[in-house]
Design an enzyme around this catalytic site. Structure first.
Site, PDB file in Angstrom:
ATOM      1  N   ASN A   1       0.757  -1.249  -0.029  1.00 31.66           N
ATOM      2  CA  ASN A   1      -0.087   0.114  -0.120  1.00 31.66           C
ATOM      3  C   ASN A   1       1.124   1.049   0.077  1.00 31.66           C
ATOM      4  O   ASN A   1       1.332   1.467   1.028  1.00 31.66           O
ATOM      5  CB  ASN A   1      -0.916  -0.159   1.331  1.00 31.66           C
ATOM      6  CG  ASN A   1      -1.805   1.155   1.465  1.00 31.66           C
ATOM      7  OD1 ASN A   1      -1.751   2.145   0.398  1.00 31.66           O
ATOM      8  ND2 ASN A   1      -2.230   1.340   2.845  1.00 31.66           N
ATOM      9  N   TRP A   2       0.885   1.826  -1.050  1.00 30.78           N
ATOM     10  CA  TRP A   2       1.829   3.015  -1.291  1.00 30.78           C
ATOM     11  C   TRP A   2       1.489   4.200  -0.828  1.00 30.78           C
ATOM     12  O   TRP A   2       2.172   5.167  -0.391  1.00 30.78           O
ATOM     13  CB  TRP A   2       2.120   3.300  -2.721  1.00 30.78           C
ATOM     14  CG  TRP A   2       2.741   2.302  -3.487  1.00 30.78           C
ATOM     15  CD1 TRP A   2       3.313   0.958  -3.114  1.00 30.78           C
ATOM     16  CD2 TRP A   2       3.274   2.286  -4.803  1.00 30.78           C
ATOM     17  NE1 TRP A   2       3.972   0.310  -4.187  1.00 30.78           N
ATOM     18  CE2 TRP A   2       3.877   1.001  -5.206  1.00 30.78           C
ATOM     19  CE3 TRP A   2       3.108   3.220  -5.920  1.00 30.78           C
ATOM     20  CZ2 TRP A   2       4.168   0.817  -6.344  1.00 30.78           C
ATOM     21  CZ3 TRP A   2       3.715   3.048  -7.338  1.00 30.78           C
ATOM     22  CH2 TRP A   2       4.381   1.584  -7.410  1.00 30.78           C
ATOM     23  N   LYS A   3       0.088   4.150  -0.202  1.00 33.35           N
ATOM     24  CA  LYS A   3      -0.362   5.411   0.331  1.00 33.35           C
ATOM     25  C   LYS A   3       0.027   6.641  -0.664  1.00 33.35           C
ATOM     26  O   LYS A   3      -0.102   6.354  -1.865  1.00 33.35           O
ATOM     27  CB  LYS A   3      -0.019   5.782   1.713  1.00 33.35           C
ATOM     28  CG  LYS A   3      -0.183   4.482   2.562  1.00 33.35           C
ATOM     29  CD  LYS A   3       0.039   4.681   4.007  1.00 33.35           C
ATOM     30  CE  LYS A   3      -0.125   3.526   4.789  1.00 33.35           C
ATOM     31  NZ  LYS A   3      -0.020   3.386   6.140  1.00 33.35           N
TER      32      LYS A   3
ATOM     33  N   HIS B   1      -9.321   1.336   5.075  1.00 29.73           N
ATOM     34  CA  HIS B   1      -8.221   1.614   5.839  1.00 29.73           C
ATOM     35  C   HIS B   1      -8.167   2.642   6.902  1.00 29.73           C
ATOM     36  O   HIS B   1      -9.172   3.503   6.937  1.00 29.73           O
ATOM     37  CB  HIS B   1      -7.007   2.058   4.813  1.00 29.73           C
ATOM     38  CG  HIS B   1      -5.524   1.943   5.436  1.00 29.73           C
ATOM     39  ND1 HIS B   1      -5.094   3.036   6.079  1.00 29.73           N
ATOM     40  CD2 HIS B   1      -4.612   1.298   5.264  1.00 29.73           C
ATOM     41  CE1 HIS B   1      -4.056   2.865   6.516  1.00 29.73           C
ATOM     42  NE2 HIS B   1      -3.716   1.660   6.053  1.00 29.73           N
TER      43      HIS B   1
ATOM     44  N   GLU C   1      -6.659   4.928   7.797  1.00 26.76           N
ATOM     45  CA  GLU C   1      -6.535   6.426   7.608  1.00 26.76           C
ATOM     46  C   GLU C   1      -7.671   6.905   6.817  1.00 26.76           C
ATOM     47  O   GLU C   1      -7.762   8.127   6.963  1.00 26.76           O
ATOM     48  CB  GLU C   1      -5.090   6.526   6.671  1.00 26.76           C
ATOM     49  CG  GLU C   1      -3.843   6.423   7.659  1.00 26.76           C
ATOM     50  CD  GLU C   1      -2.669   5.738   6.825  1.00 26.76           C
ATOM     51  OE1 GLU C   1      -2.634   5.688   5.503  1.00 26.76           O
ATOM     52  OE2 GLU C   1      -1.851   5.243   7.586  1.00 26.76           O
TER      53      GLU C   1
ATOM     54  N   GLU D   1      -5.367  -4.754  10.710  1.00 26.84           N
ATOM     55  CA  GLU D   1      -4.555  -3.792  10.815  1.00 26.84           C
ATOM     56  C   GLU D   1      -4.537  -3.124  12.130  1.00 26.84           C
ATOM     57  O   GLU D   1      -5.521  -2.162  12.137  1.00 26.84           O
ATOM     58  CB  GLU D   1      -4.451  -2.961   9.707  1.00 26.84           C
ATOM     59  CG  GLU D   1      -4.119  -3.693   8.212  1.00 26.84           C
ATOM     60  CD  GLU D   1      -3.521  -2.603   7.473  1.00 26.84           C
ATOM     61  OE1 GLU D   1      -2.231  -2.811   7.143  1.00 26.84           O
ATOM     62  OE2 GLU D   1      -4.013  -1.403   7.273  1.00 26.84           O
TER      63      GLU D   1
ATOM     64  N   GLY E   1       2.429   2.176  10.919  1.00 19.60           N
ATOM     65  CA  GLY E   1       3.663   3.253  10.843  1.00 19.60           C
ATOM     66  C   GLY E   1       4.348   3.683  12.153  1.00 19.60           C
ATOM     67  O   GLY E   1       4.785   4.811  12.075  1.00 19.60           O
TER      68      GLY E   1
ATOM     69  N   SER F   1       3.446  -2.265  10.477  1.00 24.48           N
ATOM     70  CA  SER F   1       4.913  -2.181  10.706  1.00 24.48           C
ATOM     71  C   SER F   1       5.506  -3.484  10.375  1.00 24.48           C
ATOM     72  O   SER F   1       6.564  -4.141  11.099  1.00 24.48           O
ATOM     73  CB  SER F   1       5.379  -1.935  12.274  1.00 24.48           C
ATOM     74  OG  SER F   1       4.946  -0.679  12.540  1.00 24.48           O
TER      75      SER F   1
ATOM     76  N   GLY G   1       5.066   1.499   4.845  1.00 31.98           N
ATOM     77  CA  GLY G   1       6.333   1.996   4.556  1.00 31.98           C
ATOM     78  C   GLY G   1       7.394   1.157   3.942  1.00 31.98           C
ATOM     79  O   GLY G   1       7.964   1.708   3.288  1.00 31.98           O
TER      80      GLY G   1
END
Ligand code: PGA
Length: 261
Positions: free
Chosen positions: A11-13, A103, A105, A173, A179, A219, A241
């Site tokens: 997931n590149w965000k 997600h 976020e 998640e 992160g 992570s 990440g």
């Protein structure tokens, strides 16, 4: 027992523009090829920003690169006056097989409720996309309710109205692990992933429980991926990440070659 192909999803965000995406995907493909990675042993999924997807699709197609492609979100609507939204139909037209939904976020910064997540799951299925349904508890939830109550509740709502034959992926998640560098232990991940699988069995039936992949995310790194993949109910990882660094992501994809697996 049905074999579930491990799924390592990046997931590149909001990272890597379409030019950086080309360089990244070529290098990742080359790195895995050089390492003798066996295509088919692990499914590799890329979830770039919307503006990269057409470019990545063209590259995967032209160079016959065997990665799966997906969007990071979609609209619950199919078309119309919804400024800034992206329809599942558009993603499908660009050969996306998957779309991340719910997600943390999106839930946090865009106030997406369980009901919105459920509507987006329905939209994904309408357009032939496999939803990657994200669930997870915050640190406060963990303290108040334990690890599994919140994600189990979120998944129950997300699965409402989903037909038992539908292809879905579930990603556990924990918000506190995303992160933060503070990953869940393999035992914690296994415990919640097993409970999520029980929900899938309960709502969609035993077959769906057997074939549906449940991922862990938060992570994940090359140094800890193998410990999760040893757990019976963890079928892959949603990587943030560490999915942005070619060598690191390639090492995660190659977890089967890590010592002790
Ligand atoms: P992280 O993100 O790997 O950077 O913790 C995971 C995710 O948000 O999917």
């Amino acid at each position: 027992m049905a074999v579930r192909t491990p799924f390592i999803a990046g997931n590149w965000k909001m990272n890597l523009d379409h030019l950086q995406a080309v360089a990244f995907v070529q290098k990742l493909h080359w790195t895995l090829k050089e390492a003798g990675h066996e295509v088919g042993s692990v499914e590799v999924g890329l979830f770039p920003p919307f503006t990269d997807i057409r470019t990545v699709q063209t590259l995967l197609d032209a160079d016959k690169i065997p990665f799966s492609l997906g969007g990071q979100d979609l609209s619950m609507k199919d078309s119309g006056a919804y400024t800034g939204e992206i329809s599942g139909a558009f993603l499908k037209k660009l050969d996306c097989g998957y779309v991340i939904i719910g997600h943390s976020e999106r839930r946090d910064y865009h106030a997406e409720t369980d009901e919105v997540v459920s509507a987006k799951v329905q939209a994904a299925l309408r357009h032939g996309l496999t939803p990657v349904i994200c669930v997870g508890e915050t640190a406060a939830d963990l303290e108040e309710f334990g690890a599994s109550a919140v994600p189990v509740g979120q998944l129950r709502v997300a699965l409402e109205g989903v037909p038992s034959a539908a292809d879905i992926v579930v990603a556990y998640e924990p918000v506190w692990a995303i992160g933060s560098g503070q990953a869940a232990t393999p035992e914690q991940a296994q415990d919640v992933c097993a409970k999520l699988r029980e929900v899938i069995v309960d709502v969609l039936g035993a077959d769906a429980g057997e074939r549906t992949r449940v991922l862990y995310g938060g992570s994940v790194k090359s140094g800890n991926i193998a410990s999760y993949m040893r757990e019976p109910d963890v079928d892959g990882a949603l990587v943030g990440g560490a999915s942005l660094v070619v060598d690191e992501f390639a090492a995660i994809v190659r977890y089967q070659k890590h010592v002790g697996v």
